[in-house]
Write a protein that holds these residues in place. Structure first.
Motif, short mmCIF file in Angstrom:
data_model
loop_
_atom_site.label_atom_id
_atom_site.label_comp_id
_atom_site.label_asym_id
_atom_site.label_seq_id
_atom_site.Cartn_x
_atom_site.Cartn_y
_atom_site.Cartn_z
N ARG A 166 111.35 -38.92 52.08
CA ARG A 166 112.07 -40.08 52.63
C ARG A 166 111.76 -40.32 54.11
O ARG A 166 112.22 -41.29 54.70
N GLU A 167 110.99 -39.40 54.72
CA GLU A 167 110.62 -39.57 56.12
C GLU A 167 109.25 -38.94 56.33
O GLU A 167 108.97 -37.86 55.80
N LYS A 188 106.16 -38.27 59.47
CA LYS A 188 105.71 -38.34 60.87
C LYS A 188 104.23 -38.03 60.91
O LYS A 188 103.79 -37.03 60.33
N ASP A 197 111.70 -47.33 51.21
CA ASP A 197 112.78 -46.45 51.67
C ASP A 197 112.26 -45.21 52.39
O ASP A 197 113.01 -44.27 52.65
N VAL A 198 110.98 -45.21 52.77
CA VAL A 198 110.41 -44.09 53.52
C VAL A 198 110.35 -44.47 55.00
O VAL A 198 109.61 -45.37 55.39
N ASP A 199 111.16 -43.78 55.83
CA ASP A 199 111.13 -44.01 57.27
C ASP A 199 109.87 -43.37 57.84
O ASP A 199 109.46 -42.29 57.40
N GLN A 200 109.29 -44.04 58.86
CA GLN A 200 108.01 -43.56 59.40
C GLN A 200 108.03 -43.49 60.91
O GLN A 200 108.57 -44.39 61.57
N GLU A 201 107.41 -42.45 61.44
CA GLU A 201 107.16 -42.29 62.86
C GLU A 201 105.66 -42.04 63.02
O GLU A 201 105.15 -41.01 62.56
N SER A 226 107.08 -49.72 55.01
CA SER A 226 107.94 -48.68 55.58
C SER A 226 109.39 -49.08 55.48
O SER A 226 109.72 -50.25 55.29
N ASP A 251 112.67 -47.71 58.03
CA ASP A 251 112.74 -47.73 59.49
C ASP A 251 111.38 -47.32 60.03
O ASP A 251 110.72 -46.43 59.48
N GLY A 305 113.03 -51.84 56.61
CA GLY A 305 114.11 -50.99 57.14
C GLY A 305 115.04 -51.77 58.04
O GLY A 305 114.94 -53.00 58.17
#
Length: 159
Positions: free
Chosen positions: A8-9, A11, A27-31, A44, A46, A62
């Protein structure tokens, strides 16, 4: 790299080279961070994306979008944006082009030091100058800030 559907996240950071994310769900948050190289994320949740030298292209569904590059173009699609979210997009040297879903509800500030500013949404204007446009789309529930020093800004509805 293959990412399992349960993630779900994510980086990703690199010093030199392109970052490309494909087949990710909304629904996968990305940095995502790159010193020298473009960033391209197909979808993405968020999103936080930074590049020192390189273009950024994204599609996000997001509630938070935080994207900046020192030198490079930013091109993005905003597919959804919940009340309580935020949008902060900045380029020092580069054009910013954003397409957003038709139901966008935002308090918008678009500012360029040496480029044109265009908004294709119905906007209740609170301030308008040659290189700055501020106003409300809908009820204005989401702070939406776009800034560039050298480059144009374009915010338009999706077709």
């Amino acid at each position: 790299i293959r990412v399992p559907p349960s993630v779900r996240e994510i980086k990703v950071g690199n010093v030199s080279g392109r970052i490309v994310l494909e087949n990710m769900s909304a629904d996968v948050d990305q940095e995502l961070e790159s010193v020298s190289g473009a960033i391209d994320t197909e979808m993405s949740g968020d999103l936080r994306s930074r590049s020192v030298s390189g273009a950024i292209q994204f599609s996000s569904a997001g509630s938070r979008i935080d994207v900046d590059t020192t030198s490079g173009r930013i091109k993005g699609e905003i597919l959804a944006l919940e009340a309580g979210g935020t949008v902060d997009v900045e380029s020092i040297s580069g054009t910013v082009e954003l397409e957003a879903f038709g139901g966008l509800d935002a308090a918008v500030t678009l500012q360029s030091v040496s480029g044109s500013v265009t908004c294709g949404f119905p906007l209740q204007i609170t301030e308008q100058r040659r290189n700055r446009l501020q106003g409300v789309i809908g009820a204005g529930s989401v702070p939406f800030r776009v800034k560039t020093v050298s480059g144009r800004i374009r915010l338009v509805p999706m077709d």
